[in-house]
Design a protein around this motif. Structure first.
Motif, PDB file in Angstrom:
ATOM      1  N   GLN A  10       1.281  -1.150  -0.046  1.00  0.00           N
ATOM      2  CA  GLN A  10      -0.125   0.083   0.188  1.00  0.00           C
ATOM      3  C   GLN A  10       0.838   0.916  -0.111  1.00  0.00           C
ATOM      4  N   GLN A  11       1.705   0.846   0.415  1.00  0.00           N
ATOM      5  CA  GLN A  11       2.657   2.429   0.991  1.00  0.00           C
ATOM      6  C   GLN A  11       3.567   2.515  -0.817  1.00  0.00           C
ATOM      7  N   ALA A  12       4.067   1.673  -1.349  1.00  0.00           N
ATOM      8  CA  ALA A  12       4.449   1.404  -2.718  1.00  0.00           C
ATOM      9  C   ALA A  12       3.691   2.332  -3.674  1.00  0.00           C
ATOM     10  N   LEU A  13       1.815   2.129  -3.235  1.00  0.00           N
ATOM     11  CA  LEU A  13       1.500   2.864  -4.845  1.00  0.00           C
ATOM     12  C   LEU A  13       1.100   4.052  -3.551  1.00  0.00           C
ATOM     13  N   GLN A  14       0.944   3.907  -2.804  1.00  0.00           N
ATOM     14  CA  GLN A  14       0.573   5.706  -2.552  1.00  0.00           C
ATOM     15  C   GLN A  14       2.056   6.292  -3.167  1.00  0.00           C
ATOM     16  N   GLN A  15       3.839   5.509  -2.769  1.00  0.00           N
ATOM     17  CA  GLN A  15       4.523   5.845  -3.776  1.00  0.00           C
ATOM     18  C   GLN A  15       4.131   6.650  -5.302  1.00  0.00           C
ATOM     19  N   LEU A  16       4.091   5.524  -6.018  1.00  0.00           N
ATOM     20  CA  LEU A  16       3.693   6.000  -7.643  1.00  0.00           C
ATOM     21  C   LEU A  16       2.435   7.026  -7.080  1.00  0.00           C
ATOM     22  N   ARG A  17       1.739   7.316  -6.490  1.00  0.00           N
ATOM     23  CA  ARG A  17       0.685   7.603  -6.704  1.00  0.00           C
ATOM     24  C   ARG A  17       0.916   9.946  -6.724  1.00  0.00           C
ATOM     25  N   ASP A  18       2.333   9.774  -5.553  1.00  0.00           N
ATOM     26  CA  ASP A  18       2.757  11.000  -5.370  1.00  0.00           C
ATOM     27  C   ASP A  18       3.948  11.103  -7.166  1.00  0.00           C
ATOM     28  N   ILE A  66       1.313   8.451 -18.076  1.00  0.00           N
ATOM     29  CA  ILE A  66       0.507   7.184 -18.819  1.00  0.00           C
ATOM     30  C   ILE A  66       0.886   6.096 -17.964  1.00  0.00           C
ATOM     31  N   GLU A  67       1.992   5.744 -19.022  1.00  0.00           N
ATOM     32  CA  GLU A  67       2.456   4.464 -18.097  1.00  0.00           C
ATOM     33  C   GLU A  67       2.590   3.851 -17.095  1.00  0.00           C
ATOM     34  N   LEU A  68       2.690   5.426 -15.664  1.00  0.00           N
ATOM     35  CA  LEU A  68       2.851   4.927 -14.427  1.00  0.00           C
ATOM     36  C   LEU A  68       1.458   5.106 -13.852  1.00  0.00           C
ATOM     37  N   ASP A  69       0.442   6.078 -15.120  1.00  0.00           N
ATOM     38  CA  ASP A  69      -1.066   5.780 -14.781  1.00  0.00           C
ATOM     39  C   ASP A  69      -1.625   3.999 -14.547  1.00  0.00           C
ATOM     40  N   ARG A  70      -0.862   3.622 -15.443  1.00  0.00           N
ATOM     41  CA  ARG A  70      -1.667   1.982 -16.244  1.00  0.00           C
ATOM     42  C   ARG A  70      -0.929   1.407 -14.884  1.00  0.00           C
ATOM     43  N   ASN A  71      -0.122   1.121 -14.327  1.00  0.00           N
ATOM     44  CA  ASN A  71       1.136   0.265 -13.761  1.00  0.00           C
ATOM     45  C   ASN A  71      -0.003   0.852 -12.515  1.00  0.00           C
ATOM     46  N   LEU A  72      -0.091   2.135 -12.224  1.00  0.00           N
ATOM     47  CA  LEU A  72      -0.794   2.112 -10.710  1.00  0.00           C
ATOM     48  C   LEU A  72      -2.117   1.521 -10.549  1.00  0.00           C
ATOM     49  N   VAL A  73      -3.295   1.405 -11.895  1.00  0.00           N
ATOM     50  CA  VAL A  73      -4.203   0.550 -11.623  1.00  0.00           C
ATOM     51  C   VAL A  73      -4.299  -0.695 -11.810  1.00  0.00           C
ATOM     52  N   ARG A  74      -3.457  -0.749 -12.359  1.00  0.00           N
ATOM     53  CA  ARG A  74      -2.692  -2.809 -12.659  1.00  0.00           C
ATOM     54  C   ARG A  74      -2.616  -3.223 -10.785  1.00  0.00           C
ATOM     55  N   GLN A  75      -1.902  -2.828 -10.690  1.00  0.00           N
ATOM     56  CA  GLN A  75      -1.431  -2.942  -9.077  1.00  0.00           C
ATOM     57  C   GLN A  75      -2.261  -2.848  -7.979  1.00  0.00           C
ATOM     58  N   ALA A  76      -2.803  -1.421  -8.375  1.00  0.00           N
ATOM     59  CA  ALA A  76      -3.987  -1.404  -7.184  1.00  0.00           C
ATOM     60  C   ALA A  76      -5.020  -2.121  -7.091  1.00  0.00           C
ATOM     61  N   ALA A  77      -5.032  -2.358  -8.562  1.00  0.00           N
ATOM     62  CA  ALA A  77      -6.688  -3.392  -8.640  1.00  0.00           C
ATOM     63  C   ALA A  77      -6.225  -4.782  -7.915  1.00  0.00           C
ATOM     64  N   GLN A  78      -4.633  -4.986  -8.437  1.00  0.00           N
ATOM     65  CA  GLN A  78      -4.257  -6.545  -7.961  1.00  0.00           C
ATOM     66  C   GLN A  78      -4.134  -6.347  -6.462  1.00  0.00           C
ATOM     67  N   LEU A  79      -3.763  -5.668  -5.585  1.00  0.00           N
ATOM     68  CA  LEU A  79      -3.870  -5.586  -4.019  1.00  0.00           C
ATOM     69  C   LEU A  79      -4.835  -5.706  -3.959  1.00  0.00           C
ATOM     70  N   ALA A  80      -5.918  -5.026  -4.445  1.00  0.00           N
ATOM     71  CA  ALA A  80      -7.348  -4.555  -3.814  1.00  0.00           C
ATOM     72  C   ALA A  80      -7.910  -6.446  -3.735  1.00  0.00           C
ATOM     73  N   GLU A  81      -7.441  -6.940  -5.136  1.00  0.00           N
ATOM     74  CA  GLU A  81      -8.039  -8.333  -4.831  1.00  0.00           C
ATOM     75  C   GLU A  81      -7.738  -9.237  -4.152  1.00  0.00           C
ATOM     76  N   GLU A  82      -6.155  -9.345  -4.532  1.00  0.00           N
ATOM     77  CA  GLU A  82      -5.380 -10.541  -2.695  1.00  0.00           C
ATOM     78  C   GLU A  82      -6.186 -10.354  -1.458  1.00  0.00           C
ATOM     79  N   TYR A  83      -6.164  -8.324  -1.474  1.00  0.00           N
ATOM     80  CA  TYR A  83      -6.547  -7.984   0.097  1.00  0.00           C
ATOM     81  C   TYR A  83      -8.079  -8.885   0.468  1.00  0.00           C
ATOM     82  N   ASN A  84      -8.542  -8.578  -0.440  1.00  0.00           N
ATOM     83  CA  ASN A  84      -9.743  -8.750   0.080  1.00  0.00           C
ATOM     84  C   ASN A  84     -10.138 -10.075   0.071  1.00  0.00           C
ATOM     85  N   LEU A  85      -9.009 -11.358  -0.501  1.00  0.00           N
ATOM     86  CA  LEU A  85      -9.544 -12.634  -0.602  1.00  0.00           C
ATOM     87  C   LEU A  85      -8.986 -12.631   0.235  1.00  0.00           C
ATOM     88  N   ARG A  86      -7.741 -12.877   1.209  1.00  0.00           N
ATOM     89  CA  ARG A  86      -7.332 -12.673   2.738  1.00  0.00           C
ATOM     90  C   ARG A  86      -8.262 -11.976   3.111  1.00  0.00           C
TER      91      ARG A  86
END
Length: 167
Positions: free
Chosen positions: A60-68, A95-115
């Motif tokens: 989550q912190q890594a995602l926040q750094q990408l947002r920053d 644009i590339e950072l945004d794509r990466n951020l969206v992909r990683q955020a979706a993956q993190l949300a899915e894994e977090y919700n499963l756990r």
């Protein structure tokens, strides 16, 4: 204030039927459990939150750094001080950072919700066992969960939390 979910709506609609049916059949002792409170206040629920934070906090912190970084890149674009070539490169990076951020955020949300669901399923299993034990020990005829309104004299949520915390 509690949200009105489909489950709560169904409970609200069925509760009068259950109570009137229970009273007609001679129910002597009625109890109520607020499962949301159990899921927030029990020691096991708090341990689940800590476990999830430890497991997913760094991502989550890594995602926040990408947002920053994205905010910083956008500020550079908005500054009006870039040459056409610098503007194009910065825009492509954003644009590339945004794509990466969206992909990683979706993956993190899915894994977090499963756990989270896995962990809370175990809590729910333990809570059900504790509720059944309390019902048998306390001589309850009916124990309800999640209703729109219940008189506090029927609320045994604190007992359930105390019993869960003992384990």
């Amino acid at each position: 204030m509690m949200k009105l979910t489909p489950t709560r709506l169904a409970a609200a609609l069925l509760l009068p039927l259950l109570v009137s049916s229970a009273l007609a059949q001679g129910v002597q002792k009625l109890g109520f459990i607020d499962t949301e409170r159990v899921y927030r206040q029990s020691t096991q629920a708090q341990q689940i939150q800590t476990t999830l934070q430890n497991e997913f906090g760094s991502r989550q912190q890594a995602l926040q750094q990408l947002r920053d970084q994205g905010v910083s890149l956008q500020a550079r674009l908005d500054s009006g001080r870039l040459s056409a070539e610098e503007y194009r490169r910065t825009e492509q990076r954003l644009i590339e950072l945004d794509r990466n951020l969206v992909r990683q955020a979706a993956q993190l949300a899915e894994e977090y919700n499963l756990r989270r669901n896995e962990e809370f399923a175990a809590l729910q299993h333990n809570a059900n066992r504790v509720i059944e034990q309390l019902a048998q020990r306390g001589g309850y005829d009916v124990i309800l969960r999640d209703a729109v309104y219940v008189n506090s004299k029927f609320d045994i949520t604190d007992e359930v939390i105390r019993e869960l915390n003992r384990q």
